[in-house]
Design an enzyme around this catalytic site. Structure first.
Site, mmCIF file in Angstrom:
data_model
loop_
_atom_site.group_PDB
_atom_site.id
_atom_site.type_symbol
_atom_site.label_atom_id
_atom_site.label_comp_id
_atom_site.label_asym_id
_atom_site.label_seq_id
_atom_site.Cartn_x
_atom_site.Cartn_y
_atom_site.Cartn_z
ATOM 1 N N LYS A 89 35.342 36.229 21.537
ATOM 2 C CA LYS A 89 34.739 35.293 20.579
ATOM 3 C C LYS A 89 33.713 34.353 21.215
ATOM 4 C CE LYS A 89 37.808 35.470 16.735
ATOM 5 N NZ LYS A 89 39.046 36.166 17.138
ATOM 6 N N GLU A 111 35.463 27.803 10.744
ATOM 7 C CA GLU A 111 36.801 28.064 10.214
ATOM 8 C C GLU A 111 37.608 28.691 11.329
ATOM 9 O OE1 GLU A 111 34.409 30.282 10.080
ATOM 10 O OE2 GLU A 111 35.501 32.022 10.849
ATOM 11 N N SER A 377 40.357 43.209 23.321
ATOM 12 C CA SER A 377 39.545 42.090 22.813
ATOM 13 C C SER A 377 39.990 40.739 23.354
ATOM 14 C CB SER A 377 39.577 42.086 21.283
ATOM 15 O OG SER A 377 40.917 42.107 20.819
#
Ligand SMILES: *Cc1c(COP(=O)(O)O)cnc(C)c1O
Length: 397
Positions: A89, A111, A377
């Site tokens: 991310k 968010e 990930s």
């Protein structure tokens, strides 16, 4: 066939920008500027310097010998778990904050569900000295105490959302509401390949560093720059989009995506959006949505907070519809078992999201020389308590 975005912001029938009138100018400004900014030399230089020196890229492409033996293929792991803040991310958050700065924005909103995107956003806001407000469902705030404290320590304001189920979907609604009130000075950093155009394409481009690295790393290790198959998990779709970006129009490369089956696709407790979803509109884009007969969005469920979303990126909806990607649902217990297996065979504790990608390995018949790249990930530290409720075979303790 082109599986990337078209000039109107669509992937086949999916995508577009369905936003309230008050946000029209904001979204149009972003549409007009994002490619110019991303393609500029100054952006590329600053972005890649931060990816390398701050986030720790390139992430390794690791040949997993024991797992390869077990599944009868040549399996490489793309180690996004080794990035700063523990997942892919950060790639997107770094890119978007540079874009926001170049568009003259002074305030960042985001968010978050599990808090991973919130932490990545709060991190880059600290780095760039920007005001940061993160919307988070009150239910998630309780479940993810440590990430809430990390965001606060980084200087962000965490706003509890008490509408609906008080989870990710509700936090997203609240962030959109904030954006409507502050369209001039605020940039909304969306955490995945979802939302109105240009977000899905913008996030995919920022994450495409993953497949750019896979190309050169495979060239070095295998003597060719493409694998036979790519595997990734999908929540909204950003780590998968980054993994497949530079191969998406290359038919030699098979794509396998793992979505969260929860307790079972037909159990009523699932986040298997592609298996169950019907076309609808969620958070500004037309895509598959888990909804009832009246078009009401149903509450999703997955053991993994990062996959617990009732929609899916429009790029991935199109890949599934056109059968460019094979989409498999992996249930909670299959993911847990796969997470333990990676831990015991390779000494890597994966995030529960990534464990879903690993959970497709037993479902596929490989040939011995097949080169497979699977993206891990994120790292599993955040999920230890959940893992500890289960045995290594995926059964509940
Ligand atoms: C958020 C998250 C995901 C799911 O998001 P995508 O946009 O589908 O990649 C997957 N893995 C980890 C570790 C995450 O934090």
């Amino acid at each position: 066939m082109n599986y990337l975005v078209d000039n109107n912001g669509y992937y086949g029938d999916f995508g577009g920008a369905f936003v309230p009138e008050i946000l029209h100018k904001c979204v149009a400004d972003l549409q007009d500027n994002y490619l110019k900014i991303i393609d500029s030399e100054s952006f590329q230089k600053e972005f890649h310097k931060l990816l390398n020196d701050y986030a720790g890229r390139p992430s390794p492409l690791y040949f997993a010998k024991r797992l390869s033996e077990k599944y009868g293929c040549k399996l490489y792991l793309k180690r996004e778990d080794l990035n700063h803040t523990g997942a892919h991310k950060i790639n997107n958050a770094l890119g978007q904050i540079l874009i926001a700065g170049r568009m003259g924005k002074k305030r960042i909103i985001a968010e978050t569900g599990a808090g991973q995107h919130g932490v990545a956003t709060a991190t880059v806001c600290a780095l760039m000295n920007m005001e940061c407000v993160v919307y988070m469902g009150a239910t998630d705030i309780k479940r993810q105490h440590m990430n809430v404290e990390r965001m606060k320590m980084l200087g962000a304001t965490v706003v509890p959302v008490t509408s609906g189920n008080m989870t990710l979907k509700d936090a997203t609604n609240e962030a959109i509401r904030d954006w409507c009130c502050h369209p001039g000075n605020t940039h909304y950093i969306i955490g995945s390949t979802v939302g109105p155009h240009p977000y899905p394409d913008m996030v995919a481009r920022l994450q495409s560093v993953i497949s750019a690295e896979i190309k050169s790393q495979l060239m070095e290790q295998e003597g060719r720059d493409y694998p036979d198959m790519l595997i990734a998990c999908v929540g909204g779709g950003s780590n998968a989009a980054g993994t497949i970006y530079h191969y998406i129009n290359n038919p030699r490369v098979k794509i396998t995506l793992a979505e969260a089956g929860g307790l079972g696709v037909y159990s009523g407790k699932t986040a298997a959006t592609i298996k169950l979803g019907k076309t609808g509109i969620i958070h500004g884009s037309r895509t598959y949505v888990i909804q009832n007969e009246d078009g009401q969005i149903e509450e999703p469920y997955s053991i993994s907070a990062g996959l617990d979303y009732p929609g899916i990126g429009p790029m991935h909806a199109n890949l599934a519809k056109e059968k460019r990607a094979l989409v498999l649902a992996v249930n909670d217990n299959e993911a847990i078992k796969a997470g333990y297996e990676l831990t015991r065979l390779e000494g890597i504790i994966p995030a529960l999201e990534s464990a879903h990608a690993l959970g497709v390995l037993p479902k596929i018949k490989f040939s011995p020389n097949e080169v497979v790249v699977l993206t891990v990930s994120g790292r599993g530290d955040k999920d230890l308590e959940t893992y500890l409720n289960y045995n290594a075979d995926g059964t509940k303790k």
